[in-house]
Design an enzyme around this catalytic site. Structure first.
Site, mmCIF file in Angstrom:
data_model
loop_
_atom_site.group_PDB
_atom_site.id
_atom_site.type_symbol
_atom_site.label_atom_id
_atom_site.label_comp_id
_atom_site.label_asym_id
_atom_site.label_seq_id
_atom_site.Cartn_x
_atom_site.Cartn_y
_atom_site.Cartn_z
ATOM 1 N N GLY A 292 21.899 28.753 21.257
ATOM 2 C CA GLY A 292 23.513 28.595 20.979
ATOM 3 C C GLY A 292 24.516 27.956 21.079
ATOM 4 O O GLY A 292 23.761 26.646 21.562
ATOM 5 N N CYS A 293 25.903 27.757 21.107
ATOM 6 C CA CYS A 293 26.498 26.132 20.890
ATOM 7 C C CYS A 293 26.786 26.353 22.635
ATOM 8 O O CYS A 293 26.662 24.923 22.909
ATOM 9 C CB CYS A 293 27.961 26.706 20.034
ATOM 10 N N TRP A 294 26.840 27.180 22.924
ATOM 11 C CA TRP A 294 27.507 27.365 24.397
ATOM 12 C C TRP A 294 26.208 26.569 25.270
ATOM 13 O O TRP A 294 26.562 25.388 25.916
ATOM 14 C CB TRP A 294 28.018 28.531 25.006
#
Length: 314
Positions: free
Chosen positions: A115-117
């Protein structure tokens, strides 16, 4: 040898970005389905099984269904959904996670794109855990803001609709059960769930991820320079991840959401005060770049034995 690639869900935000990065590359041949066949199970099964590498840009349930349609032991899969990020038999697709992980990816048949986070969080935290500077049982907090494209088509429509953007800055995940938390904990090596406080900003793309640390409370009372040295050593020589010098960081008064622009780079910063014994660790990335499509193409290159940065925007 030319690799056959099929992007299942290639008309979505991430799929379009991946297509842009692999377009025109002679070492890759893209398998495509016309509009009428994109939801045809038989056509999808044929495409999935004809590919050397499949990239899934689908909702979680659809991604699981797509994997079930693959009935050979040759096709390799990169899943950009959340479905398999902590699943057994899947390799986490953050090549920079730790020494030896890139080699593990190269041998994998099933890769779960991060995921980006978690990409920003793990880039900041995992080297500190490995170096023994951040205890595995430490209560870690992570916050930041992302462009609204991270929410997919529904959030893009919400922010770009006729009534205008609903807000300039909006915290979310207030129930403390965000879907990214399990991968943050597992791959950081932390024993406890991090406290995750995300927000969405009225910007199409870009993101900032921040981990604050009370250095004076940590065992051994590490200095700001110790934290920086661990991060700099972890990413030395990387063409994708950079760590700003302490001198450059101390001269900065801000880090913009758009710091890396529409690229696949990941920029890390250590801001701190030796006097107060405090530090703010910041990661800047494009949520659609290193946070999604860029990572998928990087993983594709690794699986295919191609130059790791081929097609990336650096």
């Amino acid at each position: 040898m030319t690799q056959n690639i099929f992007i299942d869900g290639g008309v979505g935000t991430t799929g379009i970005e991946i297509n842009e990065r692999i377009a025109g590359r002679p070492e890759l041949s893209l398998i495509t389905l016309d509009e009428a066949k994109r939801k045809d199970a038989a056509a999808r099964r044929e495409a999935l099984n004809a590919a050397d590498v499949v990239i899934l840009c689908l909702p979680d349930d659809a991604a699981r269904e797509a994997v079930a349609l693959i009935d050979n032991d040759r096709t390799r899969v990169i899943d950009a959904s959340t479905a398999h990020r902590v699943a057994d038999g899947w390799t986490y697709g953050f090549a920079e996670l730790e020494p030896g992980h890139r080699e593990k990816l190269a041998e994998s048949r099933r890769v779960a794109n991060p995921g980006c986070w978690p990409t920003g969080f793990l880039a900041l935290v995992r080297p500190l855990v490995l170096a023994g500077l951040l205890p595995m049982d430490w209560p870690v907090t992570v916050s930041g803001a992302s462009g609204y494209s991270g929410g997919g088509k529904s959030m893009i429509a919400e922010y770009e609709g006729s009534e205008g953007a609903p807000s300039a800055f909006r915290p979310y995940g207030l129930g403390l059960g965000h879907k990214h938390i399990p991968e943050m904990q597992r791959y950081s090596g932390l024993q406890h769930l991090p406290l995750f406080a995300p927000a969405v900003a009225n910007a199409y793309r870009g993101m900032i991820v921040e981990v604050p640390l009370q250095l004076r409370a940590l065992p051994g009372t590490p200095r700001v320079a110790d934290i920086h040295a661990a991060l700099a050593a972890a990413y030395e020589g990387s063409a994708i991840v950079s760590v700003a010098s302490l001198e450059d960081s101390s001269a900065m008064t801000q880090v913009r959401l758009e710091h890396v622009g529409a690229t696949d780079r990941l920029a890390l910063f250590v801001f701190g005060s030796e006097e107060s014994g405090q530090a703010r660790l910041v990661a800047a990335l494009d949520n659609l770049g290193k946070g999604a499509a860029g990572a998928a193409v990087q993983n594709l290159n690794i699986l295919a034995g191609l130059p790791e940065t081929a097609g990336l925007r650096l």
